[in-house]
Design an enzyme around this catalytic site. Structure first.
Site, short mmCIF file in Angstrom:
data_model
loop_
_atom_site.label_atom_id
_atom_site.label_comp_id
_atom_site.label_asym_id
_atom_site.label_seq_id
_atom_site.Cartn_x
_atom_site.Cartn_y
_atom_site.Cartn_z
N CYS A 169 0.87 -1.18 0.00
CA CYS A 169 0.00 0.00 0.00
C CYS A 169 0.90 1.22 0.00
O CYS A 169 2.12 1.12 -0.16
CB CYS A 169 -0.94 0.01 1.20
SG CYS A 169 -0.12 0.39 2.76
N GLY A 170 0.35 2.37 0.20
CA GLY A 170 1.12 3.61 0.09
C GLY A 170 2.19 3.79 1.15
O GLY A 170 3.29 4.25 0.86
#
Lengths: 153, 91
Positions: free
Chosen positions: B8-9
């Protein structure tokens, strides 16, 4: 205290926050975190949102989960806000799409072991359409807390 | 044991939720997997050591490994179909 608070010192509820942009929402929620976060948190959360947006397209009540890296966090906490009017956030994984977020959850996590379970159970609760609706309709912080901890019943 | 990389980020909030849910759902099907988390930007350099990548966001390459890009482990929408797909890709 319900499952929501597991592993996290504080959950802060902000009902019917008036904000005109995703930036204003992130700034207001970061301010609500107070000394749980370092002064660098808000800038990091804004940069993260730009690089990697967090809007989640739940049906009816979309949710954004802006956050920043653990080095900007002093003590873990989660802010849950409902918005007076929905605000556009770009969608996670599809930055050209937007969602009209009516709920915004800002986790301030200092380690994934400690706080991941709390966020996971909150996200699990948000998968329940009744809980999303109850949170969005709540007028006070106590009503929001009851909406999450009561499981939407 | 099969190894899955969840991206994810920021590799803290979102991927933790995804990894936990994925692990629970695969365990319920009798699949014992090892799941690690990373930032999306780290996927191109890390994916080679894994059987599968699951990401909530765009990545710049997976070293030829299959990728499932989905928000279903966060929203719950379409999660059963994604678990089927992941089980298929791991077998």
């Amino acid at each position: 205290m319900g499952q929501l608070l597991h592993g996290v010192d504080d959950t802060i509820f902000l009902p019917r926050l008036a904000a005109s942009s995703d930036r204003a929402v992130i700034e207001a929620l970061a301010a609500a975190l107070g000394d749980h976060v370092l002064p660098s948190f808000v800038g990091a959360a804004l940069a993260r949102e730009k690089r990697s947006p967090t809007g989640l397209p739940f049906p009816d009540v979309a949710v954004a989960i802006p956050h920043a890296e653990p080095e900007h966090v002093a003590r873990p906490a989660i802010v849950v806000a409902s918005l007076a009017s929905p605000v556009k956030f770009r969608q996670m994984g599809s930055p050209r799409a937007t969602v009209d977020a009516a709920l915004v959850v800002m986790p301030a996590l200092s380690s994934k072991e400690q706080a991941g379970a709390a966020l996971a159970s909150l996200i699990q609760s948000l998968q329940d359409a009744r809980i999303r609706a109850a949170l969005a309709a709540a007028a006070t912080a106590d009503e929001m807390r009851a909406a999450v901890e009561g499981g939407g019943r | 044991m099969k190894k899955i990389l969840v991206a994810c980020g920021t590799a803290i909030a979102t991927s933790t939720v995804v990894a936990k849910k994925l692990e629970d759902m695969l365990k319920a099907r009798g699949l014992d997997v090892r799941i690690d988390q990373c930032k999306a930007s780290e996927v191109p350099s890390k994916a080679a050591a894994y059987d599968l990548v699951v990401s909530t966001t765009e990545v710049d390459g997976t070293a030829g490994k299959p990728i499932v890009r989905t928000l279903s482990f966060l929203t719950g929408i379409g999660i059963d179909a994604d678990v089927e797909k992941i089980v298929g890709l791991l077998s």
